[in-house]
Design an enzyme around this catalytic site. Structure first.
Site, PDB file in Angstrom:
ATOM      1  N   CYS A  94       0.810  -1.293   0.055  1.00  0.00           N
ATOM      2  CA  CYS A  94      -0.119  -0.023   0.035  1.00  0.00           C
ATOM      3  C   CYS A  94       1.080   1.208  -0.043  1.00  0.00           C
ATOM      4  CB  CYS A  94      -0.855   0.041   1.242  1.00  0.00           C
ATOM      5  SG  CYS A  94      -1.752   1.568   1.606  1.00  0.00           S
TER       6      CYS A  94
ATOM      7  N   CYS B  76       0.147   3.964   2.771  1.00  0.00           N
ATOM      8  CA  CYS B  76       0.407   3.338   3.989  1.00  0.00           C
ATOM      9  C   CYS B  76       2.029   3.610   4.172  1.00  0.00           C
ATOM     10  CB  CYS B  76       0.395   1.703   3.906  1.00  0.00           C
ATOM     11  SG  CYS B  76      -1.294   1.311   3.824  1.00  0.00           S
TER      12      CYS B  76
END
Length: 287
Positions: free
Chosen positions: A40, A43
Site C-alpha cells: 500500500c 501506507c
C-alpha cells in the site's frame, strides 16, 4: 502490583494479542491501530508519520500495527474496506478513526481531540464532572453558531442529537456529512445505532417475539428482531446470543444478517469485556 503489560510505543498486533495488547491495554493508555499492508503506497507515507508522532507523544498513546494481509480476521472484524485505515481505541472501545493518508497537520488535529503529550497531562482535567447529553448538545450547537463552516462539528452534533433521543435529526445530520467524514469511526458507530433502531420499526413487542421464538426456533425473523430488541433494551448478552444462534444455524439467512447485526452491536457497545468475548464467539463460528 505488577502484571501490567509493558508494551513498546509501536508494536505489531495479531488475533492472539489483540485482546490484551489493544482492548485491555487501552483501559490505561489509548491505542491507535493502523491497518496497513506492505504493498500500500499511502501506507508508506502514513506509517512513518504515525510512528514519529507516537514517539513525540512520549507514551501518551501506543501505536498498534495490523498487516491486513497477515491478519485478515482482524481486518474483517473491523469491517476494513480500504487501507490505510486508523482507529483510536480508548477505554476498551473504538472511539474515533479515519481512512486514507492524512497530512501531518490533520493527524495532529485528530490526536489532539483524544490525547495530549504526557508532559501536558497533569492539569487535572480528567477529574472534571462529565457533562450531560443535553449540556453536550448545547455546547456543540454554540460551537457551530461560532464556526458554522467547521464540518467536524456537524458530526459531533449528530452524535449529540442521538444521545438525547432525537434520532431523526441525528440521521439528517449524518446524511449531510461531507464525504471525508462519512467514514469516520464515530459516523460508523452512529450509523450502526440508527440501523439497529430502524430494525424495530413495526416489529412486535418483546413478549410476542419471545413467544414466536419459543414456538419455532427457526423463525429467524423473530429471533433477529428479538435480538435487536433485547440489545436496545439493555439485555445485551441475551440479544447477542440470538444473533449467534442464527449465525450458527442459518449463516446465510437474509444475506448474512446475523453477522451484520453482531458487527453493528460491537460498534455501539462500551463494554470491552462483552465485545471481546462475543467477537471470539463469532470468530469461532466463522473461521
Amino acid at each position: 502490583m505488577t502484571d501490567a503489560p509493558t508494551l513498546p510505543v509501536v508494536f505489531d498486533v495479531d488475533t492472539q494479542t489483540f485482546e490484551a495488547d489493544v482492548l485491555q491495554a487501552s483501559l490505561t493508555t489509548p491505542v491507535l491501530v493502523d491497518f496497513w499492508a506492505p504493498w500500500c503506497e499511502p501506507c508508506k507515507t502514513l506509517g512513518p508519520m504515525l510512528e514519529k508522532l507516537a514517539a513525540e507523544y512520549n507514551g501518551a498513546f501506543r501505536l498498534g500495527k495490523v498487516d491486513v494481509d497477515q491478519q485478515q480476521e482482524l481486518a474483517g472484524m473491523f469491517g476494513i474496506k480500504s487501507i490505510p485505515t486508523v482507529v483510536m481505541v480508548k477505554d476498551g472501545q473504538v472511539l474515533d478513526g479515519f481512512a486514507g493518508a492524512l497530512p501531518e497537520g490533520q493527524l495532529r488535529e485528530f490526536l489532539s481531540r483524544h490525547v495530549q503529550p504526557l508532559e501536558a497531562t497533569d492539569d487535572g482535567l480528567d477529574d472534571a464532572t462529565p457533562e450531560t447529553p443535553e449540556q453536550a448538545l448545547g455546547r456543540i450547537q454554540q460551537a457551530i453558531a461560532a464556526e458554522p463552516d467547521k464540518a467536524e462539528l456537524k458530526l459531533d452534533l449528530a452524535l449529540a442529537l442521538l444521545r438525547v433521543g432525537q434520532s431523526a435529526a441525528a440521521e439528517a445530520e449524518l446524511a449531510a456529512l461531507p464525504v471525508n467524514l462519512a467514514t469516520d469511526a464515530r459516523a460508523v458507530r452512529l450509523r450502526s445505532e440508527l440501523d439497529l433502531a430502524h430494525a424495530l420499526k413495526g416489529a412486535p413487542e418483546l413478549t410476542t417475539l419471545q413467544q414466536r421464538v419459543e414456538a419455532d426456533g427457526n423463525d429467524w425473523e423473530a429471533r433477529d428482531q428479538l435480538g435487536v430488541r433485547l440489545l436496545l433494551e439493555g439485555d445485551v448478552e441475551a440479544g447477542l446470543d440470538q444473533f449467534l444462534v442464527i449465525l450458527q444455524k442459518a449463516r446465510d439467512w437474509n444475506d448474512g444478517q446475523a453477522k451484520k447485526r453482531l458487527l453493528a452491536a460491537f460498534t455501539t457497545l462500551d463494554d470491552a469485556d462483552v465485545v471481546g468475548r462475543y467477537r471470539r464467539k463469532m470468530a469461532s463460528l466463522l473461521f
